[in-house]
Design a protein around this motif. Structure first.
Motif, mmCIF file in Angstrom:
data_model
loop_
_atom_site.group_PDB
_atom_site.id
_atom_site.type_symbol
_atom_site.label_atom_id
_atom_site.label_comp_id
_atom_site.label_asym_id
_atom_site.label_seq_id
_atom_site.Cartn_x
_atom_site.Cartn_y
_atom_site.Cartn_z
ATOM 1 N N LEU A 42 0.859 -1.185 0.000
ATOM 2 C CA LEU A 42 0.000 0.000 0.000
ATOM 3 C C LEU A 42 0.899 1.240 0.000
ATOM 4 O O LEU A 42 2.106 1.131 0.251
ATOM 5 N N GLN A 44 1.487 3.627 2.069
ATOM 6 C CA GLN A 44 2.263 3.927 3.271
ATOM 7 C C GLN A 44 2.590 2.685 4.113
ATOM 8 O O GLN A 44 2.898 2.807 5.301
ATOM 9 N N ASN A 66 -1.463 -5.774 8.920
ATOM 10 C CA ASN A 66 -0.787 -4.678 8.202
ATOM 11 C C ASN A 66 0.513 -4.290 8.899
ATOM 12 O O ASN A 66 0.725 -4.601 10.080
ATOM 13 N N HIS A 68 2.293 -0.518 8.972
ATOM 14 C CA HIS A 68 2.326 0.888 8.545
ATOM 15 C C HIS A 68 3.194 1.665 9.526
ATOM 16 O O HIS A 68 2.711 2.093 10.588
ATOM 17 N N ASN A 71 2.085 4.890 11.433
ATOM 18 C CA ASN A 71 0.835 4.903 12.197
ATOM 19 C C ASN A 71 0.937 5.543 13.575
ATOM 20 O O ASN A 71 0.006 6.238 13.990
ATOM 21 N N ARG A 74 -0.217 8.884 13.964
ATOM 22 C CA ARG A 74 -1.670 9.072 13.857
ATOM 23 C C ARG A 74 -2.403 8.477 15.056
ATOM 24 O O ARG A 74 -3.635 8.359 15.044
ATOM 25 N N LEU A 76 -2.202 5.345 15.983
ATOM 26 C CA LEU A 76 -2.575 3.948 15.728
ATOM 27 C C LEU A 76 -1.336 3.060 15.821
ATOM 28 O O LEU A 76 -0.219 3.506 15.544
ATOM 29 N N MET A 80 -1.614 -3.992 13.009
ATOM 30 C CA MET A 80 -2.947 -4.367 13.488
ATOM 31 C C MET A 80 -3.362 -5.638 12.758
ATOM 32 O O MET A 80 -2.937 -5.862 11.628
ATOM 33 N N ILE A 82 -6.440 -8.935 12.168
ATOM 34 C CA ILE A 82 -7.745 -9.606 12.291
ATOM 35 C C ILE A 82 -7.524 -11.064 11.887
ATOM 36 O O ILE A 82 -6.879 -11.326 10.872
ATOM 37 N N LEU B 86 -9.522 -3.098 4.560
ATOM 38 C CA LEU B 86 -8.576 -2.319 5.361
ATOM 39 C C LEU B 86 -8.567 -0.869 4.887
ATOM 40 O O LEU B 86 -8.711 -0.604 3.683
ATOM 41 N N ASP B 87 -8.384 0.054 5.814
ATOM 42 C CA ASP B 87 -8.152 1.438 5.428
ATOM 43 C C ASP B 87 -6.800 1.499 4.695
ATOM 44 O O ASP B 87 -5.776 1.061 5.230
ATOM 45 N N VAL B 88 -6.817 2.034 3.485
ATOM 46 C CA VAL B 88 -5.606 2.012 2.667
ATOM 47 C C VAL B 88 -4.477 2.828 3.323
ATOM 48 O O VAL B 88 -3.306 2.427 3.300
ATOM 49 N N ALA B 89 -4.828 3.943 3.945
ATOM 50 C CA ALA B 89 -3.804 4.841 4.496
ATOM 51 C C ALA B 89 -3.118 4.258 5.734
ATOM 52 O O ALA B 89 -1.915 4.463 5.934
ATOM 53 N N THR B 90 -3.866 3.520 6.560
ATOM 54 C CA THR B 90 -3.317 3.058 7.841
ATOM 55 C C THR B 90 -3.273 1.542 7.988
ATOM 56 O O THR B 90 -2.660 1.030 8.925
ATOM 57 N N GLY B 91 -3.938 0.823 7.095
ATOM 58 C CA GLY B 91 -4.003 -0.632 7.211
ATOM 59 C C GLY B 91 -4.978 -1.119 8.264
ATOM 60 O O GLY B 91 -5.095 -2.327 8.493
ATOM 61 N N LYS B 92 -5.695 -0.204 8.904
ATOM 62 C CA LYS B 92 -6.631 -0.605 9.968
ATOM 63 C C LYS B 92 -7.850 -1.316 9.383
ATOM 64 O O LYS B 92 -8.435 -0.836 8.412
ATOM 65 N N PRO B 93 -8.244 -2.456 9.971
ATOM 66 C CA PRO B 93 -9.463 -3.114 9.489
ATOM 67 C C PRO B 93 -10.663 -2.176 9.662
ATOM 68 O O PRO B 93 -10.903 -1.672 10.760
#
Lengths: 311, 311
Positions: A42, A44, A66, A68, A71, A74, A76, A80, A82, B86-93
């Motif tokens: 991705l 970032q 992921n 990142h 993060n 931000r 986060l 992270m 699942i 996933l959020d593309v910017a942060t990888g968060k589900p």
């Protein structure tokens, strides 16, 4: 189907180590199905998809995780995760598990299992390079298997090393230069480095090293000369060659796949082992989907469960 | 993070076709990341893991989908699916989506896009081989792109074919022998067969065939001789060679990867096309992760959303 979160709360680390050890034993015996993890890049960061089936635990599923690095700015976590578990008999999704903390713990457990079998001693001085969440997980898990007499901790940021020691008040712990930290029985490296941090001349004979940080192409923490004089064990050969501590030395012609001494699974089932006290052993951890399944199976008995309609 | 279910309710099929078409266009232009799907075999079925990243839709994620042929006897669908976004910017589900029905719809949409570009006519007689959920999805999606003047439907079980026709009262629909059904403009095959069902001599010039059923090694629905005289388009070359309609003929030396006329993505962007009215064209569908992401993006605006705590 149920969603599980907070499942790391109250988990018995000994039980986690034991489940992960069993997963490695099955891996060593060739009893698991586990395609190599796939990477998607991705802008970032990246995410990895890790499917597996562990017949002995009757568990099948996929972890999605992921990485990142920006993060934390931000608010986060960098990593992270699942995990989706499927009913083996019908393929029906049974559980979705917040696996962020579990990912730390199962990696800690792999290091603990490696140290249990490959450490030169039962009572150890532990060197710690890097002081993030994974360093903590390594220490907590390893403390279930070996007596940690002393810790010598190095971080790029001295304050982080001091803070790390305050988390382990029951153990003698002190901040050290990297070179000092490497003078130990079991060394654990957990940084995201793309340049070797540990010099060859700092590592004495008989040391066991858990090389945890390198988990993607281009990452490395150890001077490749260490690998040349060590017995290098990996979690999974395909993954380690692609993205483990050995990936850069292999690309540079400083290490060969054929130089790998064996897998941790082979060590657990007794097929491979530390052969002499003066041997340097390295465990190159990339993280296996079977570790995620093993801990998921335990985790479902903890934390909060939310029932979700499916299908 | 949110869990979404019932998202197929009220979806605009035209919008789904359009999103899937855009995904194929991006695939044709080489703008997507999509590792080949991985298969894990379970005692009574298998599950597949399908990660992808579609930059133009700003969407990344993974579908996990099983195939368990004996499930209907347990009151469960053969195929069930979950998509994690996933959020593309942060990888968060960001979302977990019940994708069982969406899987049918996105496969239907791929057939519709193929028929839109490769059908010899805009007003068609449609032949339908197999009458399960996927056959219904194919007809509903294709009806958005072409005028279906008549349907000729074959099922192993005559009662199933009759029931199928009752679902499409607005269209002239009749049960037929397989041979009769193949006398059409657009033929769609959706069976789990491991033996060719459609004979070469039944297929006349100018027919377009959507070969949907074969999605795993060993499966095939068409006499390989049809492939030899047709222009064969695939959704993805790696997946089609591994598990599409062409997988068995390739293993048997009756078809070569080099014989593939192109991908559906190339057709959508105009790089490849039907060249003459009498040409037989085949679309070999295996199902792509980018289709799942494209429909997931739309689906999140429908159905029921349950908020889940994460991280």
């Amino acid at each position: 189907m149920k969603y599980f979160t907070g499942t790391d709360q109250g988990l018995d680390l000994r039980q986690v180590n034991s489940a992960v050890e069993q997963a490695f034993a099955d891996h060593g015996r060739g009893l698991v199905q586990m395609p190599p993890k796939t990477y998607v890049t991705l802008p970032q960061g990246d995410f990895r998809t890790m499917p597996a089936y562990l017949p002995s635990l009757n568990i099948a599923g996929v972890k999605v995780v992921n990485v990142h690095p920006d993060n934390p700015s931000r608010g986060l976590p960098t990593v992270m995760a699942i995990t989706v578990l499927l009913d083996v008999a019908t393929g029906k999704p049974e559980a979705v598990i917040n696996a962020t903390r579990l990912t730390d713990m199962r990696t800690g457990a792999a290091g603990a299992v490696a140290a249990k079998y490959l450490s030169p001693k039962k009572e150890i001085v532990m060197g710690v390079i890097g002081t993030g969440r994974q360093a903590q997980a390594q220490v907590r898990a390893t403390a279930q298997e070996l007596a940690i007499r002393e810790m010598k901790v190095w971080s790029r940021n001295h304050v982080h090393a001091e803070k790390f020691c305050t988390m382990f008040r029951e153990t003698e712990c002190r901040c050290a230069r990297a070179e000092q930290a490497c003078d130990c029985d079991v060394l654990v490296t957990t940084t995201p480095s793309r340049q070797p941090i540990v010099s060859d001349e700092w590592v004495h004979e008989g040391t066991h090293i858990n090389a945890i940080g390198a988990d993607a192409p281009g990452k490395e923490e150890l001077d490749p000369a260490i690998l040349s004089r060590a017995s290098v064990f990996v979690d999974d050969i395909v993954q380690a060659v692609h993205s483990g501590e050995i990936n850069v030395p292999i690309k540079n012609g400083l290490f060969k796949e054929a130089d790998i001494a064996g897998t941790l699974g082979e060590v657990v089932i007794g097929r491979k082992k530390r052969r002499r006290p003066g041997e340097i052993t390295v465990f190159d951890s990339t993280g296996l989907a079977i570790q995620d399944l093993a801990i998921a199976k335990i985790a479902m008995h903890h934390g909060t469960a939310i029932v979700l309609p499916f299908p």
